[in-house]
Design a protein around this motif. Structure first.
Motif, PDB file in Angstrom:
ATOM      1  N   UNK A   1       0.806  -1.079   0.024  1.00 48.85           N
ATOM      2  CA  UNK A   1      -0.102   0.001  -0.117  1.00 48.85           C
ATOM      3  C   UNK A   1       0.716   1.061  -0.116  1.00 48.85           C
ATOM      4  N   UNK A   2       1.861   1.268   0.802  1.00 49.66           N
ATOM      5  CA  UNK A   2       2.593   2.581   0.980  1.00 49.66           C
ATOM      6  C   UNK A   2       3.549   2.521  -0.324  1.00 49.66           C
ATOM      7  N   UNK A   3       4.000   1.535  -0.804  1.00 52.54           N
ATOM      8  CA  UNK A   3       4.778   1.736  -2.059  1.00 52.54           C
ATOM      9  C   UNK A   3       4.021   2.178  -3.212  1.00 52.54           C
ATOM     10  N   UNK A   4       2.593   1.743  -3.211  1.00 50.85           N
ATOM     11  CA  UNK A   4       1.607   2.276  -4.491  1.00 50.85           C
ATOM     12  C   UNK A   4       1.614   3.553  -4.167  1.00 50.85           C
ATOM     13  N   UNK A   5       1.175   4.128  -2.753  1.00 50.52           N
ATOM     14  CA  UNK A   5       0.981   5.479  -2.449  1.00 50.52           C
ATOM     15  C   UNK A   5       2.337   6.445  -2.964  1.00 50.52           C
ATOM     16  N   UNK A   6       3.474   5.767  -2.589  1.00 45.19           N
ATOM     17  CA  UNK A   6       4.616   6.661  -2.857  1.00 45.19           C
ATOM     18  C   UNK A   6       5.018   6.676  -4.471  1.00 45.19           C
TER      19      UNK A   6
END
Length: 165
Positions: A153-158
């Protein structure tokens, strides 16, 4: 002082993961196997020691991903050459601008993924390039499945943040 690498154990345990990563990019079993063999040869020939086992795994994934992308680009360039020759006999083909735009976008995405912090990059590479599910990623990275979900999730957000400026 680096860690001692058990090459046989690492090979038998990690080869299926690396094959998934390579297959997802090159879509050819024989080429994927050659890429994985090359990655292990490079690991064996590597002179700089690793400090942790996770570094070895991530390094192998990165090498397989890069070798796969290079093989894909080479095959793509060859197919573009064939397409150029076929265009002589075909009335419509994508314009150079359309081809360039697609390649440019692909390169932008690769650069964005490469700029991610290591922990986010490794999960997104396994998820997207390796076509692995959360459970498989958790097993490979030896972290919890919920931790994998959070990192993805954080990777996609970033990535969204990087790509949208």
């Amino acid at each position: 002082m680096g860690i001692q690498i058990n090459y046989e154990g690492l090979y038998s345990e990690f080869l299926p993961v690396l094959l998934k990563v390579a297959m997802n990019v090159v879509r050819d079993r024989e080429t994927a196997e050659e890429i994985c063999q090359e990655a292990f040869i490079r690991l064996f020939d590597r002179k700089i020691p690793f400090l942790r086992e996770e570094e070895v795994r991530y390094w192998l994934i990165r090498v397989v991903k890069n070798l796969s992308l290079n093989a894909y680009r080479k095959r793509k360039n060859e197919s573009h050459a064939v397409a150029r020759l076929q265009r002589i006999h075909r009335p419509y083909a994508p314009s150079a601008e359309e081809l360039f735009s697609a390649e440019e976008e692909s390169e932008r995405l690769r650069q964005a993924v490469d700029s991610l912090p290591a922990k986010l990059k490794e999960v997104i590479v396994l998820k997207e390039f390796g076509d692995m599910n959360y459970k498989e990623i958790a097993k490979v990275l030896r972290i919890s499945e919920s931790n994998v979900k959070v990192r993805v999730f954080r990777a996609k957000e970033k990535l969204t943040e990087i790509l949208n400026g």
